[in-house]
Design a protein around this motif. Sequence first.
Motif, PDB file in Angstrom:
ATOM      1  N   UNK A  49      22.509 -75.838   6.956  1.00 13.24           N
ATOM      2  CA  UNK A  49      21.636 -74.762   7.625  1.00 13.24           C
ATOM      3  C   UNK A  49      21.469 -73.773   6.685  1.00 13.24           C
ATOM      4  N   UNK A  50      22.187 -72.919   5.684  1.00  7.14           N
ATOM      5  CA  UNK A  50      22.005 -72.075   5.299  1.00  7.14           C
ATOM      6  C   UNK A  50      21.538 -71.947   3.843  1.00  7.14           C
ATOM      7  N   UNK A  51      21.649 -72.717   2.939  1.00  7.57           N
ATOM      8  CA  UNK A  51      21.108 -74.113   2.442  1.00  7.57           C
ATOM      9  C   UNK A  51      20.073 -73.815   2.134  1.00  7.57           C
ATOM     10  N   UNK A  52      19.798 -74.935   2.765  1.00  8.75           N
ATOM     11  CA  UNK A  52      18.046 -75.435   2.833  1.00  8.75           C
ATOM     12  C   UNK A  52      17.358 -74.726   4.032  1.00  8.75           C
ATOM     13  N   UNK A  53      18.251 -73.697   5.116  1.00  8.74           N
ATOM     14  CA  UNK A  53      17.240 -72.704   5.308  1.00  8.74           C
ATOM     15  C   UNK A  53      16.433 -71.318   4.290  1.00  8.74           C
ATOM     16  N   UNK A  54      17.151 -71.171   3.263  1.00  8.96           N
ATOM     17  CA  UNK A  54      17.267 -70.318   2.397  1.00  8.96           C
ATOM     18  C   UNK A  54      16.295 -70.616   1.565  1.00  8.96           C
ATOM     19  N   UNK A  55      16.256 -72.282   1.373  1.00 15.17           N
ATOM     20  CA  UNK A  55      15.834 -72.635   0.130  1.00 15.17           C
ATOM     21  C   UNK A  55      13.943 -72.955   0.741  1.00 15.17           C
ATOM     22  N   UNK A  56      13.625 -72.836   1.983  1.00 11.35           N
ATOM     23  CA  UNK A  56      12.553 -73.226   2.822  1.00 11.35           C
ATOM     24  C   UNK A  56      11.363 -71.504   2.977  1.00 11.35           C
ATOM     25  N   UNK A  57      12.803 -70.923   2.919  1.00 12.92           N
ATOM     26  CA  UNK A  57      11.743 -69.558   3.326  1.00 12.92           C
ATOM     27  C   UNK A  57      12.712 -68.685   1.960  1.00 12.92           C
ATOM     28  N   UNK A  58      12.280 -69.161   0.844  1.00 11.65           N
ATOM     29  CA  UNK A  58      12.811 -68.288  -0.051  1.00 11.65           C
ATOM     30  C   UNK A  58      11.479 -67.947  -1.072  1.00 11.65           C
ATOM     31  N   UNK A  59      10.348 -68.835  -0.551  1.00  6.90           N
ATOM     32  CA  UNK A  59       9.154 -68.332  -1.539  1.00  6.90           C
ATOM     33  C   UNK A  59       8.595 -66.954  -0.770  1.00  6.90           C
ATOM     34  N   UNK A  60       8.263 -66.712   0.194  1.00  9.62           N
ATOM     35  CA  UNK A  60       8.304 -66.143   1.883  1.00  9.62           C
ATOM     36  C   UNK A  60       8.931 -64.456   1.587  1.00  9.62           C
ATOM     37  N   UNK A  61      10.602 -64.524   1.360  1.00  6.75           N
ATOM     38  CA  UNK A  61      11.636 -64.131   1.204  1.00  6.75           C
ATOM     39  C   UNK A  61      10.978 -63.571   0.375  1.00  6.75           C
ATOM     40  N   UNK A  62      10.881 -63.570  -1.124  1.00  6.67           N
ATOM     41  CA  UNK A  62      10.567 -63.026  -2.394  1.00  6.67           C
ATOM     42  C   UNK A  62       9.622 -62.699  -2.585  1.00  6.67           C
ATOM     43  N   UNK A  63       8.226 -62.691  -1.829  1.00  6.84           N
ATOM     44  CA  UNK A  63       7.072 -62.511  -2.002  1.00  6.84           C
ATOM     45  C   UNK A  63       7.454 -60.946  -1.212  1.00  6.84           C
ATOM     46  N   UNK A  64       7.857 -60.766  -0.238  1.00  8.79           N
ATOM     47  CA  UNK A  64       7.791 -60.103   0.935  1.00  8.79           C
ATOM     48  C   UNK A  64       9.019 -59.187   0.230  1.00  8.79           C
ATOM     49  N   UNK A  65       9.475 -59.160  -0.514  1.00 12.15           N
ATOM     50  CA  UNK A  65      10.874 -58.577  -1.038  1.00 12.15           C
ATOM     51  C   UNK A  65      10.025 -57.810  -1.735  1.00 12.15           C
ATOM     52  N   UNK A  66       9.675 -58.715  -2.895  1.00  8.92           N
ATOM     53  CA  UNK A  66       8.303 -57.618  -4.076  1.00  8.92           C
ATOM     54  C   UNK A  66       7.686 -56.868  -3.267  1.00  8.92           C
ATOM     55  N   UNK A  67       7.141 -56.755  -2.342  1.00  5.11           N
ATOM     56  CA  UNK A  67       6.208 -56.093  -1.650  1.00  5.11           C
ATOM     57  C   UNK A  67       6.594 -55.032  -1.093  1.00  5.11           C
ATOM     58  N   UNK A  68       8.164 -54.871  -0.514  1.00  8.49           N
ATOM     59  CA  UNK A  68       8.543 -54.090  -0.102  1.00  8.49           C
ATOM     60  C   UNK A  68       9.643 -53.227  -1.484  1.00  8.49           C
ATOM     61  N   UNK A  69       9.842 -53.658  -2.306  1.00  2.55           N
ATOM     62  CA  UNK A  69      10.060 -52.951  -3.746  1.00  2.55           C
ATOM     63  C   UNK A  69       9.090 -51.902  -4.379  1.00  2.55           C
ATOM     64  N   UNK A  70       7.786 -52.811  -4.873  1.00  5.96           N
ATOM     65  CA  UNK A  70       6.713 -52.006  -4.496  1.00  5.96           C
ATOM     66  C   UNK A  70       6.324 -50.543  -3.906  1.00  5.96           C
ATOM     67  N   UNK A  71       6.702 -51.034  -2.265  1.00  8.54           N
ATOM     68  CA  UNK A  71       6.341 -49.608  -1.812  1.00  8.54           C
ATOM     69  C   UNK A  71       7.799 -49.161  -1.743  1.00  8.54           C
ATOM     70  N   UNK A  72       8.813 -48.893  -2.061  1.00  9.94           N
ATOM     71  CA  UNK A  72       9.587 -47.944  -2.270  1.00  9.94           C
ATOM     72  C   UNK A  72       9.171 -47.840  -3.415  1.00  9.94           C
ATOM     73  N   UNK A  73       8.911 -48.089  -4.663  1.00 11.10           N
ATOM     74  CA  UNK A  73       8.849 -47.394  -6.154  1.00 11.10           C
ATOM     75  C   UNK A  73       7.705 -46.598  -5.664  1.00 11.10           C
ATOM     76  N   UNK A  74       6.745 -46.656  -5.237  1.00  4.16           N
ATOM     77  CA  UNK A  74       5.159 -46.144  -4.783  1.00  4.16           C
ATOM     78  C   UNK A  74       6.221 -44.664  -3.732  1.00  4.16           C
ATOM     79  N   UNK A  75       6.728 -45.134  -2.901  1.00  2.80           N
ATOM     80  CA  UNK A  75       7.883 -43.697  -1.914  1.00  2.80           C
ATOM     81  C   UNK A  75       8.095 -42.583  -3.118  1.00  2.80           C
ATOM     82  N   UNK A  76       8.639 -43.054  -3.708  1.00  4.80           N
ATOM     83  CA  UNK A  76       9.499 -42.693  -4.657  1.00  4.80           C
ATOM     84  C   UNK A  76       9.127 -41.331  -5.800  1.00  4.80           C
ATOM     85  N   UNK A  77       7.210 -42.715  -6.598  1.00  2.13           N
ATOM     86  CA  UNK A  77       6.668 -41.793  -6.697  1.00  2.13           C
ATOM     87  C   UNK A  77       5.240 -40.694  -6.267  1.00  2.13           C
ATOM     88  N   UNK A  78       5.147 -41.019  -5.508  1.00  2.00           N
ATOM     89  CA  UNK A  78       3.884 -40.547  -4.155  1.00  2.00           C
ATOM     90  C   UNK A  78       4.855 -39.869  -2.839  1.00  2.00           C
TER      91      UNK A  78
END
Length: 262
Positions: A180-209
């Motif tokens: 349930x966890x292993x395959x479920x995370x594997x299915x969601x990994x492309x979206x989770x990784x992409x959205x995590x990059x967006x969250x990190x980018x917004x966090x860096x933007x918030x610190x810089x401006x």
Amino acid sequence: MVEVTSDQLQLWLTLFFWPFVRITSFMAVAPLWGHSSIPNQAKAGLAALVAITIAPLLPPMPEAPIFSWASFGIMVEQIVIGLAIGLVMHIVFAVVQAAGEFIGLQMGLAFASFFDPSSGTNIMVLSRILYMVTLLMFLALNGHLMVLETLVMSFQTLPVGFAGLNPNAFELLARYAGTIFASGLLLALPLVASLLIISLSLGILNRSAPQLTVFNIGFPASLTVGLVLLMVLMTDIGRFLQPLFSQGLAFMQGLIETMADI
């Protein structure tokens, strides 16, 4: 005039009752047949129909009266076997529900939930959508017929009145729940990784401006990108679900063989 002796009546009852118990236990927890929207009368009627249909194909039944302690032990054994087989398919369908939970949390849709009568808990809308898509794909691939075939063939591997069950099979079933966890995370990994990059980018933007209101653009950006990626994921979800179904059916057959290996 047709006369029915007590021995014949006992034989007919045993040919029907014990397979009926195993099939009913399976349908009580299986994702498709065990849904709360299906009336209990329909479930019992379908189980009775299957039990009557397969009765001529079953191996000889144990010579135990229906109303006896030996019959009660056999009934409990059939309930355990049916529940174990049904839980395998329940785990398979829980994989996509877990993936929907992971994606929904990352997209900010944790609040978009409703009460699910089949599970008795609140469930995310995205998990419900993925569950329905998986269920339709399961029907389209005739997975329900394969599962019923495996259930019927279990009476050959695990005949009624089999002398005990291998306890290692239940440990194997518990370990399989990690899918349930292993395959479920594997299915969601492309979206989770992409959205995590967006969250990190917004966090860096918030610190810089710090004067920028990142929260005003963070949620719409995550939601928009998540929906676009979800559309891309849905076009190729069949390639993920087919091996998942095959793995579940193979494990179901292996579980039955393990329970018989004592």
